[in-house]
Write a protein that holds these residues in place. Structure first.
Motif, PDB file in Angstrom:
ATOM      1  N   ILE A 635       0.809  -1.136  -0.086  1.00 17.84           N
ATOM      2  CA  ILE A 635       0.090   0.035  -0.148  1.00 17.84           C
ATOM      3  C   ILE A 635       0.938   1.175   0.034  1.00 17.84           C
ATOM      4  O   ILE A 635       0.265   2.228  -0.483  1.00 17.84           O
ATOM      5  CB  ILE A 635      -0.997   0.045   1.027  1.00 17.84           C
ATOM      6  CG1 ILE A 635      -2.102  -1.055   1.067  1.00 17.84           C
ATOM      7  CG2 ILE A 635      -1.706   1.269   1.445  1.00 17.84           C
ATOM      8  CD1 ILE A 635      -2.936  -1.022  -0.150  1.00 17.84           C
ATOM      9  N   THR A 636       1.697   1.351   0.576  1.00 19.30           N
ATOM     10  CA  THR A 636       3.053   2.331   0.457  1.00 19.30           C
ATOM     11  C   THR A 636       3.283   2.677  -0.735  1.00 19.30           C
ATOM     12  O   THR A 636       3.118   3.765  -1.278  1.00 19.30           O
ATOM     13  CB  THR A 636       4.347   1.790   1.197  1.00 19.30           C
ATOM     14  OG1 THR A 636       3.876   1.666   2.634  1.00 19.30           O
ATOM     15  CG2 THR A 636       5.186   3.143   1.363  1.00 19.30           C
ATOM     16  N   ARG A 637       3.819   1.556  -1.641  1.00 19.71           N
ATOM     17  CA  ARG A 637       4.035   1.815  -2.842  1.00 19.71           C
ATOM     18  C   ARG A 637       2.830   2.310  -3.751  1.00 19.71           C
ATOM     19  O   ARG A 637       2.811   3.045  -4.806  1.00 19.71           O
ATOM     20  CB  ARG A 637       4.505   0.500  -3.619  1.00 19.71           C
ATOM     21  CG  ARG A 637       5.959   0.029  -2.963  1.00 19.71           C
ATOM     22  CD  ARG A 637       6.271  -1.204  -3.677  1.00 19.71           C
ATOM     23  NE  ARG A 637       7.691  -1.482  -3.010  1.00 19.71           N
ATOM     24  CZ  ARG A 637       8.616  -2.331  -3.437  1.00 19.71           C
ATOM     25  NH1 ARG A 637       8.464  -2.520  -4.773  1.00 19.71           N
ATOM     26  NH2 ARG A 637       9.648  -2.714  -2.798  1.00 19.71           N
ATOM     27  N   SER A 641       2.306   5.605  -6.335  1.00 20.93           N
ATOM     28  CA  SER A 641       2.218   5.439  -7.452  1.00 20.93           C
ATOM     29  C   SER A 641       1.047   6.535  -7.890  1.00 20.93           C
ATOM     30  O   SER A 641       0.572   6.902  -8.973  1.00 20.93           O
ATOM     31  CB  SER A 641       2.051   4.015  -7.784  1.00 20.93           C
ATOM     32  OG  SER A 641       1.849   4.003  -9.113  1.00 20.93           O
ATOM     33  N   ALA A 642      -0.215   6.107  -6.892  1.00 22.66           N
ATOM     34  CA  ALA A 642      -1.607   6.610  -7.105  1.00 22.66           C
ATOM     35  C   ALA A 642      -1.349   8.075  -7.271  1.00 22.66           C
ATOM     36  O   ALA A 642      -2.192   9.028  -7.879  1.00 22.66           O
ATOM     37  CB  ALA A 642      -2.508   6.056  -6.201  1.00 22.66           C
ATOM     38  N   ILE A 643      -0.852   8.836  -6.153  1.00 23.80           N
ATOM     39  CA  ILE A 643      -0.613  10.110  -6.004  1.00 23.80           C
ATOM     40  C   ILE A 643      -0.051  10.764  -7.529  1.00 23.80           C
ATOM     41  O   ILE A 643      -0.466  11.674  -7.826  1.00 23.80           O
ATOM     42  CB  ILE A 643       0.028  10.561  -5.071  1.00 23.80           C
ATOM     43  CG1 ILE A 643      -0.898  10.345  -3.511  1.00 23.80           C
ATOM     44  CG2 ILE A 643       0.231  12.014  -4.828  1.00 23.80           C
ATOM     45  CD1 ILE A 643      -1.975  10.963  -3.754  1.00 23.80           C
ATOM     46  N   GLY A 650      -3.781  15.495 -14.141  1.00 23.80           N
ATOM     47  CA  GLY A 650      -4.365  16.798 -13.903  1.00 23.80           C
ATOM     48  C   GLY A 650      -4.926  17.110 -12.945  1.00 23.80           C
ATOM     49  O   GLY A 650      -5.411  18.338 -12.651  1.00 23.80           O
ATOM     50  N   GLY A 651      -4.832  16.325 -11.913  1.00 25.04           N
ATOM     51  CA  GLY A 651      -5.605  16.575 -10.600  1.00 25.04           C
ATOM     52  C   GLY A 651      -4.889  17.573  -9.706  1.00 25.04           C
ATOM     53  O   GLY A 651      -3.367  17.607 -10.030  1.00 25.04           O
ATOM     54  N   PRO A 652      -5.152  18.184  -8.829  1.00 24.74           N
ATOM     55  CA  PRO A 652      -4.474  19.237  -7.922  1.00 24.74           C
ATOM     56  C   PRO A 652      -3.332  18.620  -7.474  1.00 24.74           C
ATOM     57  O   PRO A 652      -3.209  17.290  -6.870  1.00 24.74           O
ATOM     58  CB  PRO A 652      -5.438  19.280  -6.887  1.00 24.74           C
ATOM     59  CG  PRO A 652      -6.859  19.055  -7.364  1.00 24.74           C
ATOM     60  CD  PRO A 652      -6.762  17.991  -8.292  1.00 24.74           C
ATOM     61  N   ALA A 653      -2.310  19.281  -7.556  1.00 26.81           N
ATOM     62  CA  ALA A 653      -0.889  18.901  -6.844  1.00 26.81           C
ATOM     63  C   ALA A 653      -0.686  19.098  -5.446  1.00 26.81           C
ATOM     64  O   ALA A 653      -1.482  19.854  -4.928  1.00 26.81           O
ATOM     65  CB  ALA A 653       0.321  19.391  -7.867  1.00 26.81           C
ATOM     66  N   GLY A 654       0.329  18.415  -5.005  1.00 25.33           N
ATOM     67  CA  GLY A 654       0.861  18.868  -3.702  1.00 25.33           C
ATOM     68  C   GLY A 654       0.537  17.856  -2.485  1.00 25.33           C
ATOM     69  O   GLY A 654       1.279  18.109  -1.312  1.00 25.33           O
ATOM     70  N   PHE A 655       0.123  16.860  -2.920  1.00 26.07           N
ATOM     71  CA  PHE A 655      -0.037  15.828  -1.817  1.00 26.07           C
ATOM     72  C   PHE A 655       1.077  15.176  -1.549  1.00 26.07           C
ATOM     73  O   PHE A 655       1.959  14.743  -2.646  1.00 26.07           O
ATOM     74  CB  PHE A 655      -1.246  14.853  -2.065  1.00 26.07           C
ATOM     75  CG  PHE A 655      -2.927  15.443  -2.226  1.00 26.07           C
ATOM     76  CD1 PHE A 655      -3.546  15.307  -1.166  1.00 26.07           C
ATOM     77  CD2 PHE A 655      -3.494  15.524  -3.304  1.00 26.07           C
ATOM     78  CE1 PHE A 655      -4.818  15.845  -1.104  1.00 26.07           C
ATOM     79  CE2 PHE A 655      -4.567  16.149  -3.530  1.00 26.07           C
ATOM     80  CZ  PHE A 655      -5.270  16.211  -2.280  1.00 26.07           C
ATOM     81  N   ASP A 656       1.568  14.652  -0.322  1.00 27.73           N
ATOM     82  CA  ASP A 656       2.843  13.996   0.072  1.00 27.73           C
ATOM     83  C   ASP A 656       2.255  12.662   0.225  1.00 27.73           C
ATOM     84  O   ASP A 656       1.449  12.262   1.169  1.00 27.73           O
ATOM     85  CB  ASP A 656       3.097  14.598   1.301  1.00 27.73           C
ATOM     86  CG  ASP A 656       4.549  13.945   1.568  1.00 27.73           C
ATOM     87  OD1 ASP A 656       5.210  14.582   2.561  1.00 27.73           O
ATOM     88  OD2 ASP A 656       4.910  12.871   1.190  1.00 27.73           O
ATOM     89  N   PRO A 657       2.736  11.592  -0.542  1.00 27.84           N
ATOM     90  CA  PRO A 657       2.394  10.114  -0.572  1.00 27.84           C
ATOM     91  C   PRO A 657       2.769   9.636   0.579  1.00 27.84           C
ATOM     92  O   PRO A 657       2.365   8.280   0.958  1.00 27.84           O
ATOM     93  CB  PRO A 657       2.943   9.516  -1.835  1.00 27.84           C
ATOM     94  CG  PRO A 657       3.919  10.636  -2.170  1.00 27.84           C
ATOM     95  CD  PRO A 657       3.796  11.876  -1.558  1.00 27.84           C
TER      96      PRO A 657
END
Length: 854
Positions: A635-637, A641-643, A650-657
């Protein structure tokens, strides 16, 4: 021509597998020209000591480009004849990274009109991932699929044939994993598997045939040669000992030589013979040559390569090769020239090589090979396939970090010139450094040309910004037994939908590729009185330990991601932990942190609608993803990958995975409360300790493009609900452990917390040792083992010898399900659960007995 090259010509009659065969008793038998196709070498690999070295692949052994290209092209022509012209035009060819990227591309050329895609281990910013799979025997296991055209791999009733190309079949596991992963996403009716050699055992052949029958697809096989490798008992251990002995001998020779370059070979056996002699001449000059690569033509199949790209490349090849020929010195034009590709970049240098071979004609001897990530022992003996080895640092900033790379059979081969072909991503300072690839090549040839092909990056397709209003989170008491302020569920309510199926039925469907695990739900396990008593005892015993871990991970998050992080737990195992972290922050610091639960599905990614909701209501940089524990790190990987895919689309950027977890026994994250593998009581139960919420559901007929993933609220189980009790019991210990938390958090913040991925390595080893050959069926740690026993069809449980009370509930569940518990040593976890690897209904335990009790 060098003395070494002349000596090689005189010993051509020696099979390049004799050295290994004589020392280890490895036997290679087969039809046709198998021994001409393959030699043998040894590698430092805990999974398999021997390596089949192809003489026509163009990876480890320099070969005429026309021979390498012809081998793949000829296989492609055979596939075309098998399918017929009409179906061949509709086929899609998929090659495997890294060794078969060029072979697969040549096969696609042989089909003439087929588009081509190869898997890759290089994530590319801005390109959405269309899938992936694992290669169990490889030194680098994870493959990504990054087509520019998302429809390239589309399935369905009218889907085109998928042609999968690898250099060899040893067990067939990689192909099986690929078909399983792709068939889940894009079912189709026919697959054609292509390889140079098929070395599978009869059992391996039967397994692939049975799997194809289970998914209802036709599978054809096209190979150049078929054979078997006979391995005597203990060959892995004896091979590892032989490698160690050879490396030790090389180290002694390096020490005796006393030169700086020779000393460097102590860490890499075999490079001593590849190093320049003590009286070596000045290194050859390195000249950059602009080949004028045609604009818009990809450098390979990483993002897809169409027939139109093929036509443009063919038209440009003569002009590009003239530039290379003009840059070669007069001696090289009538001598030995090596065109050296780079890891996955095999096709571009191969086609440049075939054109150069034709341009220079009989006056020159053109050879082709590529560099590689794979470490192989080098032994300078005519009966061994890898005579010399150059070792140099990676020069393309790989996603998995720096490391050594290799070029085999280049040093000492008498090349008058080397044309090194890399993509622009790999044209880095590391390539040109004193210890880099170019410097190594310059020490072993008269001239080095550097040709840089522009790395192709598709233009991202903008994410569709639907005008529809995003749904709002669900909250208790209408959805879940948690208080409304504890968590907002970014889910849609599917409580009235029939989703449950018997465990055995689900397992059979999942393993056959007929269904994804997220398309249905297991029947909720209702604990016996004995099991409920065990949960109660475990909770009282471990409450302070869990409270300490909750405090430590929360303080770490506040210190590094504060002052007001937004907690987003991965439903549902992460949700109780997210609630507890929120309560700690409130109790100790007076903070009222937002907390939401979001769905993530292995193999399908994260809920994009939920991410868009979060970005619309909070700063993505403030979001901290929370989970209960790590197993092997899948799930970590998946989250990382999903983020990346979400932002690339084109989704909003800035999420830290990065994920914050209560316990990290797998060594997969850097933000955790502990790395011990112990009983977290919330793992003992299902919905009744998680707010009465099911695990999440993702099914196309239920979840639309603007919907959250689904979940169920089991209101009818309220009488058995212990969710509030679990939270209150642990929160009551917060003050008691506050001092310890303060000390541990300070210690962790100052420590090196880099992931070790120890758990992933252990899972790979167990998968092979127990003949499972699928890491997804190995579930490490107390929490994951509990899930196996509650939700899946368990095969056996591995328990660390001496593990105590943390495994009491495991032993009870195993007894109820008729599953053996095997005591083992050298286990980095307290226990590991093994899902039945070849499940058919009725084979619920190792002895085939039906489930009892639970």
């Amino acid at each position: 021509m060098s003395e070494r090259a002349t000596r090689e010509e005189n010993v051509d009659v020696v099979w390049s597998g004799d050295w290994v065969a004589e020392r280890l008793g490895v036997a290679l038998e087969g039809d046709g020209d198998l021994r001409e196709l393959l030699g043998l070498a040894l590698r430092r690999n805990p999974k398999r000591a021997h390596l089949l070295v192809s003489n026509v692949l163009g990876k480890h052994v320099p070969q005429r480009p026309s021979v390498v290209y012809g081998a793949g092209y000829g296989l492609g022509e055979r596939v075309r004849a098998l399918l017929g012209e009409e179906e061949a035009r509709r086929a899609v060819v998929l090659g495997y990274a890294e060794t078969a990227t060029g072979l697969g591309h040549a096969v696609a050329d042989g089909l003439r009109d087929a588009p081509y895609l190869h898997s890759t281990r290089r994530p590319v910013a801005g390109v959405a991932q269309a899938g992936g799979f694992e290669e169990a025997h490889s030194h680098a296991t994870s493959h990504l699929l990054l087509p520019e055209d998302p429809g390239l791999l589309a399935g369905g009733a009218e889907a085109s044939t998928l042609v999968l190309v690898d250099d060899e079949f040893s067990t067939g596991n990689t192909v099986l994993n690929t078909i399983r992963a792709l068939h889940e996403l894009h079912p189709r009716g026919r697959y054609v598997i292509v390889a140079l050699v098929d070395m599978r055992s009869p059992a391996d052949r039967d397994r692939l045939t049975a799997f194809a029958a289970e998914i209802g697809a036709r599978v054809d096989l096209v190979t150049r040669s078929t054979g078997t490798v006979t391995l005597p008992d203990g060959v892995l251990e004896r091979g590892q000992a032989l490698v160690a002995a050879q490396e030790a001998e090389a180290a002694r020779e390096a020490e005796a030589a006393g030169t700086a370059e020779a000393a460097g070979t102590a860490r890499e056996a075999g490079e001593a013979s590849a190093s320049a002699p003590s009286a070596a001449p000045a290194p050859a000059p390195v000249t950059r040559v602009d080949v004028a690569w045609p604009a818009g033509v990809p450098d390979g199949g990483r993002h897809g390569f169409t027939p139109a790209h093929r036509a443009a490349l063919e038209a440009a090849l003569p002009g590009m090769v003239e530039r290379i020929a003009d840059a070669l010195g007069a001696g090289a034009r009538q001598g030995r020239v090596l065109v050296l590709g780079f890891e996955e970049l095999m096709y571009a240098p191969l086609r440049l090589g075939t054109a150069l071979e034709e341009t220079l004609g009989a006056d020159a001897e053109v050879r082709y090979s590529t560099t590689t990530r794979s470490p192989v022992l080098a032994v300078d003996d005519p009966g061994y396939a890898i005579r010399t080895r150059l070792v140099f640092p990676a020069h393309d900033t790989p996603a998995d970090g720096p490391g050594d790379r290799y070029a085999y059979n280049v040093a000492g081969a008498g090349f008058d010139a080397v044309v090194a072909v890399v993509d622009s991503t790999a044209d880095t300072p590391e390539l040109h450094a004193p210890e880099g690839l170019l410097a190594h090549l310059a020490a072993h040839t008269g001239q080095v040309l550097l040709a840089v092909v522009p790395s192709y990056t598709p233009t991202p397709v903008p994410h569709s910004q639907e005008s529809a209003v995003l749904p709002e989170p669900l909250r208790g008491p209408d959805f879940s037994s948690y208080a409304p302020e504890d968590v907002g569920w970014l889910l849609q309510d599917l409580s009235d939908t029939e989703l449950e199926a018997p465990t055995e039925e689900r397992e059979e469907a999942i393993q056959s590729g007929g269904a994804h695990y997220a398309e249905s739900l297991p029947v909720e396990y209702q604990p016996s009185a004995e099991y409920q008593a065990l949960f109660s005892a475990a909770l009282e015993t471990s409450a302070a330990r869990i409270a300490r871990a909750v405090g430590t991970v929360t303080e770490t998050v506040l210190a590094e991601r504060g002052p007001r992080p937004v907690l987003v737990s991965l439903a549902r195992a992460g949700t109780p932990v997210g609630v507890l972290m929120r309560r700690w922050a409130q109790h100790r610091h007076g903070l009222d942190l937002p907390h939401y639960a979001i769905s993530i599905v292995r193999g399908r990614g994260i809920d994009a609608t939920a991410l868009r909701w979060l970005a619309a209501h909070h700063d993505p940089a403030d979001v901290v993803f929370v989970d209960g524990w790590t197993g092997k790190g899948a799930i970590t990987r998946e989250l990382a990958s999903a983020i990346e895919e979400f932002e690339a689309s084109g989704g909003p950027a800035g999420f830290d995975p990065e994920i914050a977890v209560l316990a990290d026994p797998g060594g997969c994250v850097r933000t955790y409360g502990t790395r011990e593998d112990f009983l977290i009581p919330s793992a003992c139960l299902n919905s009744t300790v998680s707010g009465l919420i099911s695990r999440t559901v993702l099914r196309a007929d239920l979840v639309g493009p603007n919907d959250f993933h689904g979940g169920k609220f089991y209101r009818e189980l309220a009488g058995a609900d212990v969710s509030a009790r679990f939270l209150d019991t642990i929160a009551a210990r917060f003050d008691e452990v506050a001092g310890q938390v303060e000390d541990e958090a300070k210690e962790l913040l100052a420590a090196d917390r880099a992931p070790t991925w120890e758990g992933w390595a252990a899972v790979e080893r167990i998968s092979e040792e127990y003949g499972i050959h699928d890491v997804n069926l190995v579930k490490p740690g107390v929490g994951e083992t509990t899930r196996v026993l509650l939700r899946r069809v368990p095969w056996k449980i591995l328990a660390k010898r001496g593990a105590g009370a943390d495994l009491t509930h495991i032993r009870l569940l195993a007894e109820q399900r008729g599953v053996p518990v095997e005591e083992v040593d050298d286990l980095p976890y307290s226990c590991v659960g093994l899902i039945h690897p070849r499940y058919t209904r009725g084979a619920t335990g190792a002895d085939g007995k039906a489930v009892k009790g639970a």
